[in-house]
Design an enzyme around this catalytic site. Structure first.
Site, PDB file in Angstrom:
ATOM      1  N   GLU A 244      10.901  -7.899  -3.164  1.00 57.39           N
ATOM      2  CA  GLU A 244      11.403  -6.635  -2.610  1.00 57.39           C
ATOM      3  C   GLU A 244      10.797  -6.532  -1.213  1.00 57.39           C
ATOM      4  OE1 GLU A 244      13.449  -4.630  -4.187  1.00 57.39           O
ATOM      5  OE2 GLU A 244      13.333  -5.417  -6.216  1.00 57.39           O
ATOM      6  N   LEU A 245      11.614  -6.698  -0.196  1.00 55.57           N
ATOM      7  CA  LEU A 245      11.057  -6.860   1.153  1.00 55.57           C
ATOM      8  C   LEU A 245      11.445  -5.701   2.075  1.00 55.57           C
ATOM      9  CD1 LEU A 245      11.772 -10.689   1.331  1.00 55.57           C
ATOM     10  CD2 LEU A 245       9.727  -9.534   0.492  1.00 55.57           C
TER      11      LEU A 245
ATOM     12  N   TRP B 251       0.816  -1.215   0.000  1.00 53.70           N
ATOM     13  CA  TRP B 251       0.000   0.000   0.000  1.00 53.70           C
ATOM     14  C   TRP B 251       0.848   1.263   0.000  1.00 53.70           C
ATOM     15  CZ3 TRP B 251       1.789   2.472   4.177  1.00 53.70           C
ATOM     16  CH2 TRP B 251       2.346   1.687   5.182  1.00 53.70           C
ATOM     17  N   ASN B 252       2.135   1.186   0.357  1.00 59.68           N
ATOM     18  CA  ASN B 252       2.865   2.435   0.641  1.00 59.68           C
ATOM     19  C   ASN B 252       3.237   3.236  -0.611  1.00 59.68           C
ATOM     20  OD1 ASN B 252       4.806   0.573  -0.057  1.00 59.68           O
ATOM     21  ND2 ASN B 252       6.275   1.186   1.504  1.00 59.68           N
TER      22      ASN B 252
ATOM     23  N   GLY C 174       6.648  -6.298  -0.317  1.00 58.05           N
ATOM     24  CA  GLY C 174       5.916  -6.277   0.941  1.00 58.05           C
ATOM     25  C   GLY C 174       6.829  -6.691   2.089  1.00 58.05           C
ATOM     26  N   SER C 175       6.214  -7.211   3.126  1.00 53.73           N
ATOM     27  CA  SER C 175       6.978  -7.514   4.337  1.00 53.73           C
ATOM     28  C   SER C 175       7.813  -8.784   4.157  1.00 53.73           C
ATOM     29  CB  SER C 175       6.022  -7.685   5.508  1.00 53.73           C
ATOM     30  OG  SER C 175       5.105  -8.704   5.203  1.00 53.73           O
TER      31      SER C 175
ATOM     32  N   GLU D 174      14.546  -4.674  -9.502  1.00 54.37           N
ATOM     33  CA  GLU D 174      13.515  -3.996 -10.306  1.00 54.37           C
ATOM     34  C   GLU D 174      14.089  -2.684 -10.796  1.00 54.37           C
ATOM     35  OE1 GLU D 174      10.068  -3.821  -7.682  1.00 54.37           O
ATOM     36  OE2 GLU D 174       9.273  -5.592  -8.669  1.00 54.37           O
TER      37      GLU D 174
ATOM     38  N   CYS E 278      10.150   1.510   2.342  1.00 56.82           N
ATOM     39  CA  CYS E 278      11.054   0.390   2.627  1.00 56.82           C
ATOM     40  C   CYS E 278      12.497   0.867   2.738  1.00 56.82           C
ATOM     41  CB  CYS E 278      10.930  -0.642   1.525  1.00 56.82           C
ATOM     42  SG  CYS E 278      11.125   0.082  -0.098  1.00 56.82           S
TER      43      CYS E 278
ATOM     44  N   GLU F  66      11.950  -2.589  11.505  1.00 55.36           N
ATOM     45  CA  GLU F  66      11.468  -1.512  10.638  1.00 55.36           C
ATOM     46  C   GLU F  66      10.367  -0.741  11.394  1.00 55.36           C
ATOM     47  OE1 GLU F  66       9.439  -3.139   7.213  1.00 55.36           O
ATOM     48  OE2 GLU F  66      10.538  -1.808   5.883  1.00 55.36           O
TER      49      GLU F  66
ATOM     50  N   LYS G 105      -2.274  -8.268  -7.845  1.00 59.32           N
ATOM     51  CA  LYS G 105      -3.093  -8.320  -6.618  1.00 59.32           C
ATOM     52  C   LYS G 105      -2.552  -7.225  -5.705  1.00 59.32           C
ATOM     53  CE  LYS G 105      -3.363  -9.354  -2.849  1.00 59.32           C
ATOM     54  NZ  LYS G 105      -3.511  -8.288  -1.842  1.00 59.32           N
ATOM     55  N   PRO G 106      -3.160  -6.016  -5.765  1.00 61.18           N
ATOM     56  CA  PRO G 106      -2.656  -4.913  -4.936  1.00 61.18           C
ATOM     57  C   PRO G 106      -3.072  -5.062  -3.477  1.00 61.18           C
ATOM     58  CG  PRO G 106      -4.571  -4.209  -6.174  1.00 61.18           C
ATOM     59  CD  PRO G 106      -4.340  -5.649  -6.543  1.00 61.18           C
TER      60      PRO G 106
HETATM   61  P1  NAD Z   1       2.451  -6.957   3.533  1.00 60.56           P
HETATM   62  O1  NAD Z   1       3.494  -7.997   3.389  1.00 60.56           O
HETATM   63  O2  NAD Z   1       1.553  -7.042   4.699  1.00 60.56           O
HETATM   64  O3  NAD Z   1       1.501  -6.941   2.258  1.00 60.56           O
HETATM   65  C1  NAD Z   1       2.015  -6.832   0.962  1.00 60.56           C
HETATM   66  C2  NAD Z   1       1.074  -7.509  -0.004  1.00 60.56           C
HETATM   67  O4  NAD Z   1       1.000  -8.890   0.326  1.00 60.56           O
HETATM   68  C3  NAD Z   1      -0.352  -6.972   0.021  1.00 60.56           C
HETATM   69  O5  NAD Z   1      -0.878  -6.992  -1.273  1.00 60.56           O
HETATM   70  C4  NAD Z   1      -1.062  -7.988   0.876  1.00 60.56           C
HETATM   71  O6  NAD Z   1      -2.440  -8.087   0.590  1.00 60.56           O
HETATM   72  C5  NAD Z   1      -0.350  -9.269   0.501  1.00 60.56           C
HETATM   73  N1  NAD Z   1      -0.394 -10.302   1.537  1.00 60.56           N
HETATM   74  C6  NAD Z   1      -0.425 -10.126   2.877  1.00 60.56           C
HETATM   75  N2  NAD Z   1      -0.476 -11.330   3.487  1.00 60.56           N
HETATM   76  C7  NAD Z   1      -0.455 -12.274   2.519  1.00 60.56           C
HETATM   77  C8  NAD Z   1      -0.479 -13.690   2.523  1.00 60.56           C
HETATM   78  N3  NAD Z   1      -0.539 -14.393   3.658  1.00 60.56           N
HETATM   79  N4  NAD Z   1      -0.438 -14.336   1.340  1.00 60.56           N
HETATM   80  C9  NAD Z   1      -0.375 -13.645   0.188  1.00 60.56           C
HETATM   81  N5  NAD Z   1      -0.366 -12.302   0.115  1.00 60.56           N
HETATM   82  C10 NAD Z   1      -0.396 -11.620   1.263  1.00 60.56           C
HETATM   83  O7  NAD Z   1       3.215  -5.575   3.459  1.00 60.56           O
HETATM   84  P2  NAD Z   1       2.580  -4.113   3.504  1.00 60.56           P
HETATM   85  O8  NAD Z   1       2.227  -3.837   4.909  1.00 60.56           O
HETATM   86  O9  NAD Z   1       1.539  -3.939   2.463  1.00 60.56           O
HETATM   87  O10 NAD Z   1       3.824  -3.235   3.034  1.00 60.56           O
HETATM   88  C11 NAD Z   1       4.815  -2.842   3.888  1.00 60.56           C
HETATM   89  C12 NAD Z   1       6.034  -3.711   3.736  1.00 60.56           C
HETATM   90  O11 NAD Z   1       6.457  -3.698   2.381  1.00 60.56           O
HETATM   91  C13 NAD Z   1       7.199  -3.169   4.523  1.00 60.56           C
HETATM   92  O12 NAD Z   1       7.889  -4.216   5.155  1.00 60.56           O
HETATM   93  C14 NAD Z   1       8.081  -2.512   3.453  1.00 60.56           C
HETATM   94  O13 NAD Z   1       9.426  -2.408   3.796  1.00 60.56           O
HETATM   95  C15 NAD Z   1       7.851  -3.413   2.304  1.00 60.56           C
HETATM   96  N6  NAD Z   1       8.164  -2.722   1.059  1.00 60.56           N
HETATM   97  C16 NAD Z   1       9.304  -3.073   0.392  1.00 60.56           C
HETATM   98  C17 NAD Z   1       9.670  -2.409  -0.768  1.00 60.56           C
HETATM   99  C18 NAD Z   1      10.910  -2.795  -1.509  1.00 60.56           C
HETATM  100  O14 NAD Z   1      11.049  -2.396  -2.661  1.00 60.56           O
HETATM  101  N7  NAD Z   1      11.828  -3.552  -0.932  1.00 60.56           N
HETATM  102  C19 NAD Z   1       8.872  -1.378  -1.275  1.00 60.56           C
HETATM  103  C20 NAD Z   1       7.713  -1.037  -0.575  1.00 60.56           C
HETATM  104  C21 NAD Z   1       7.369  -1.736   0.587  1.00 60.56           C
END
Ligand code: NAD
Length: 481
Positions: free
Chosen positions: A251-252, A151-152, A229-230, A459, A285, A382, A175-176
């Site tokens: 990308e975590l 979402w960020n 994501g995370s 990326e 991130c 983080e 899948k956003p």
């Molecule tokens: P998140 O991992 O909670 O969610 C990311 C995505 O994964 C969302 O679309 C979510 O719906 C999906 N998701 C969540 N649980 C899932 C599951 N069990 N199975 C499948 N999909 C699932 O992360 P967030 O809170 O949306 O974003 C913040 C995190 O993203 C932070 O840790 C941040 O550092 C990281 N991030 C990394 C980068 C990068 O380029 N390295 C860029 C932006 C954000």
């Protein structure tokens, strides 16, 4: 304002969710419902997969110039719609509208960059091992890819994946995040309007991501998953990828150190620390989480940082002049509170901010902590919030060891005028992205990504398209001399 986006974008058509259900999207600045969107289920994911597979071959056989033209048109339309997209992004994500506009431009730059890279997927001819043979290398699209985005950065994290996938000749299902579905659906509209063939791109939004994503993860025909994501969800997806041996790019999360040496230009270091810390309210991130300052300039750096941050205007991102918006959700504010409480309990001092500042909306004031040590949560996890944790250090060797002492390895920043040190630290800091006298290194031209538990793959840059290509070699025999 309530926008009812009554359709999902599946196979080039706007359809109702098979579940018949909807979910609410909230404005984090006001806590009001701004939209109700369809809640996709497993049937919808199946439909998206089938639609993508039906066009994969024909899309892969288009020319690079055809794919490039579509991507370029999408980039241009995105820029034309910057104001509209920025308003939507601010409504659902909270970042100030000026920053949101900046993200739209940044997002469009990935489409433009990969529109160009589509034309440069070159092969090779390698000197062979026998006189009657030739070795040819060709690169082909790997097929259907699933993109899961956070979402960020609701626009840029999508285009950074869609751009290279489409340029390479892959189809993609996005899948956003369930917290920011509106921007994603607007991006789908853009691709529809520029004439992307039906089925090449689908966008599905769902309240509960795990079962929705699992349908695609279990399907052999989905040959790749690209996730931002995370780290915890990344690890789960890596395990799920194993059964069908999907290609993965992840990308975590990060835990970025920001190091200021006593020979640095302190004004520039402060300005850049504010960018690296405060962009998207610290919910980035690559956000500076640990600000290490060499003892001789500690006082000077900290007082300049505090006086600048004290002037920041916090509020609803749609209002003029607001520089800091709300965090995304209550849990995000609670995490920031936990980090600040843990730090103060262990001896840190709050010299600016340190509270929510208001009862409505998910706000947290720009905050500066001093006397921070490596034993505090804020130096280990983080934070994802507007808290600058200032930590003194004495020597280069010491700060290098402390900076590397983490399982994360996404971004690190350092400020110094010593060119030898610029190179030494570039080689020794264990991070994928290094900002040497630069607090904003992200750009479409460069390979973005982490080491250690911050991810796999890159990326952006010319490297970004390789993540969507299979390398094959042809050993051609029977060539008489
Ligand atoms: P998140 O991992 O909670 O969610 C990311 C995505 O994964 C969302 O679309 C979510 O719906 C999906 N998701 C969540 N649980 C899932 C599951 N069990 N199975 C499948 N999909 C699932 O992360 P967030 O809170 O949306 O974003 C913040 C995190 O993203 C932070 O840790 C941040 O550092 C990281 N991030 C990394 C980068 C990068 O380029 N390295 C860029 C932006 C954000």
């Amino acid at each position: 304002m309530i926008t009812k986006m009554s359709h999902l974008f599946i196979g080039g058509d706007w359809c109702e969710a098979s579940t018949g259900e909807y979910f609410d999207v909230l404005n984090p600045a006001t806590e009001e419902v701004i939209a109700r969107v369809p809640d996709a289920g497993s049937v919808d994911m199946r439909m998206a997969i089938d639609a993508a597979l039906a066009v994969q071959k024909s899309w892969a056989s288009t020319t690079a110039a055809q794919r490039s033209k579509i991507l370029l048109s999408a980039a241009n339309l995105m820029r034309d719609r910057a104001e509209h997209l920025a308003q939507i992004m601010t409504l659902e994500e909270g970042k100030p509208v000026l920053e949101a506009k900046g993200e739209v431009t940044y997002a469009a730059s990935f489409l433009e960059w990969f529109a160009e890279e589509a034309k440069r997927v070159y092969g090779e001819i390698i000197p062979a091992n026998a006189p009657d043979k030739r070795i040819l290398i060709i690169k082909r699209p790997l097929g259907l890819a699933l993109a899961i985005t956070p979402w960020n950065f609701p626009a840029a994290m999508i285009t950074r994946k869609v751009g290279p996938a489409l340029a390479a000749g892959c189809t993609m299902i996005v899948k956003p995040s369930e917290l920011t579905p509106l921007t994603a659906l607007e991006i789908a509209k853009i691709f529809e309007e520029v004439g992307l063939p039906k089925g090449v791109l689908s966008v599905l939004v769902g309240k509960d991501p795990a079962p929705l994503v699992k349908v695609a993860m279990d399907d052999f025909n989905v040959r790749k998953v690209t996730f931002t994501g995370s780290t915890s969800v990344g690890k789960l997806l890596m395990k799920q990828s194993a059964d069908t041996m999907k290609r993965i790019s992840f990308e975590l999360g990060g835990q970025a150190p920001f190091i200021v040496f006593d020979d640095a230009d302190i004004n520039s270091a402060v300005e850049n620390a504010i960018i690296a810390k405060m962009r998207s309210m610290g919910e980035s991130c690559v956000a500076a989480n640990r600000i290490y300052v060499q003892r001789a300039v500690l006082e000077q750096f900290t007082s300049k940082l505090v006086s600048k941050l004290a002037e920041f205007r916090i509020g609803n991102g749609l209002e003029d002049g607001v520089q800091v918006g709300p965090l995304i959700e209550p849990a995000a504010v609670e995490k920031v509170e936990l980090h600040v409480a843990d730090a103060t309990k262990k001896g840190a001092k709050v010299i600016l901010g340190g509270s929510r500042g208001t009862n409505v909306g998910y706000f947290y004031l720009p905050t500066v902590l001093t006397n921070v040590t490596d034993s505090m949560l804020i130096t280990q996890e983080e934070t994802f919030g507007p808290v600058a944790a200032v930590i003194p250090f004495d020597t280069e060797e010491e700060v290098l060891e402390r900076a590397n002492n983490t399982h994360h390895g996404l971004a690190a920043y350092y400020f110094t005028k010593d060119i030898g040190r610029v190179f030494r630290l570039a080689e020794k800091l264990q991070f994928g992205i290094l900002g040497a006298n630069d607090g904003l290194p992200s750009t479409a031209q460069a390979p973005f990504g982490g080491v250690k538990e911050s991810g796999l793959g890159r990326e952006g840059g010319h490297h970004g398209i390789d993540e969507y290509l299979d390398v094959k070699y042809v050993s051609l025999g029977g060539i008489s001399s």
